[in-house]
Scaffold this motif. Sequence first.
Motif, PDB file in Angstrom:
ATOM      1  N   ASP A   5     -24.080  21.103 -43.175  1.00  0.00           N
ATOM      2  CA  ASP A   5     -22.777  20.663 -42.601  1.00  0.00           C
ATOM      3  C   ASP A   5     -22.878  20.715 -40.919  1.00  0.00           C
ATOM      4  O   ASP A   5     -22.345  19.749 -40.068  1.00  0.00           O
ATOM      5  N   ASP A   6     -23.641  21.732 -40.431  1.00  0.00           N
ATOM      6  CA  ASP A   6     -23.699  21.696 -39.116  1.00  0.00           C
ATOM      7  C   ASP A   6     -24.300  20.503 -38.321  1.00  0.00           C
ATOM      8  O   ASP A   6     -24.081  20.163 -37.206  1.00  0.00           O
ATOM      9  N   ILE A   7     -25.419  20.033 -39.189  1.00  0.00           N
ATOM     10  CA  ILE A   7     -26.176  18.889 -38.649  1.00  0.00           C
ATOM     11  C   ILE A   7     -25.226  17.487 -38.839  1.00  0.00           C
ATOM     12  O   ILE A   7     -25.191  16.975 -37.882  1.00  0.00           O
ATOM     13  N   HIS A   8     -24.461  17.423 -39.735  1.00  0.00           N
ATOM     14  CA  HIS A   8     -23.591  16.318 -39.718  1.00  0.00           C
ATOM     15  C   HIS A   8     -22.496  16.368 -38.503  1.00  0.00           C
ATOM     16  O   HIS A   8     -21.898  15.222 -38.204  1.00  0.00           O
ATOM     17  N   GLU A   9     -21.885  17.689 -38.431  1.00  0.00           N
ATOM     18  CA  GLU A   9     -20.908  17.832 -37.595  1.00  0.00           C
ATOM     19  C   GLU A   9     -21.542  17.505 -36.012  1.00  0.00           C
ATOM     20  O   GLU A   9     -20.737  17.140 -35.258  1.00  0.00           O
ATOM     21  N   ALA A  10     -22.837  17.820 -35.981  1.00  0.00           N
ATOM     22  CA  ALA A  10     -23.470  17.367 -34.712  1.00  0.00           C
ATOM     23  C   ALA A  10     -23.795  16.017 -34.321  1.00  0.00           C
ATOM     24  O   ALA A  10     -23.205  15.483 -33.277  1.00  0.00           O
ATOM     25  N   PHE A  11     -23.798  15.286 -35.316  1.00  0.00           N
ATOM     26  CA  PHE A  11     -23.790  13.837 -35.338  1.00  0.00           C
ATOM     27  C   PHE A  11     -22.387  13.236 -35.104  1.00  0.00           C
ATOM     28  O   PHE A  11     -22.124  12.365 -34.069  1.00  0.00           O
ATOM     29  N   LEU A  12     -21.261  13.851 -35.699  1.00  0.00           N
ATOM     30  CA  LEU A  12     -20.209  13.576 -35.476  1.00  0.00           C
ATOM     31  C   LEU A  12     -19.584  13.880 -33.815  1.00  0.00           C
ATOM     32  O   LEU A  12     -19.008  12.890 -33.201  1.00  0.00           O
ATOM     33  N   SER A  13     -19.890  15.068 -33.395  1.00  0.00           N
ATOM     34  CA  SER A  13     -19.652  15.440 -31.828  1.00  0.00           C
ATOM     35  C   SER A  13     -20.374  14.423 -31.123  1.00  0.00           C
ATOM     36  O   SER A  13     -19.895  14.107 -30.145  1.00  0.00           O
TER      37      SER A  13
END
Length: 279
Positions: free
Chosen positions: A254-262
């Motif tokens: 989830d942290d990698i997808h959140e990185a893309f989102l940010s």
Amino acid sequence: MIRRCGVARPKPWEVDDDLWAVIEPLLPRVERRARHPGRKRHPDRLVFQGILFVLHTGIAWEHLPQELGFGSGMTCWRRLAEWTKVGVWPRLHEVLLAKLRSANALDFSRAAVDGSHIRAFKGGSKTGRSPVDRGRTGSKHHLITDATGIPLAATLTGGSRNDVTQLIPLLEAVPPVRGKRGRPRHRPDVVLGDRGYDHDKYRRLVWDLGVKPQIARRGTEHGSGLGKQRWVVERAFAHLHWFRRLRIRWEIRDDIHEAFLSLACSIICWRRLKKLRPL
């Protein structure tokens, strides 16, 4: 370069000198060992462009074109994970929000919130059975924007999470935005939400944060007038999901997808800043 009407335009994943001047100071410095230095580290700027290429195109890491000079897909993934761990993306977003506020481009008089479902084919944390996609595994993007549609914060939850439960986390996720004299701005004056946020408990919690809730009531006729102001968050979602990597969640972590989102929120801020004053 992309040519339109005879004018060469940079590709969306190309990083110009002005944007790199903002990003580079935020990246951790890695000193090469004097003894046994090993293979030379691929340049950060090229790797960052490789990450942007994946964000824009949605391509799998292993299919990242080697001829573009980004380095291998594994190199880009590792660097993304490394930069995510040290908090580069929230800081980049905060810096760009401060620049927008300094240019009088942020409007904290009101904010709008909304949520959007996406599929998550590989599962992972922060996924769940989506009630709007026949119970398939999915995640949900939650977004808060200022009055003009600039993303202030975004969060990720499982696909079954109700929008209203993320109202307070979204307001608390807005960073302290500097850019002007005095205290940083941290809260909007008013928050706008559709009927999915209609709950008196959460209205009280919003008031406790010093923000006025302006939320449509369930069971009332359409035509409350909120749509004339809330449409900016729906447009912001359209801009976010223009990045193909955000249309479907392929990341188990989830942290990698959140990185893309940010990162996508930061790119939207940068484009708004460029329109205000060509740099």
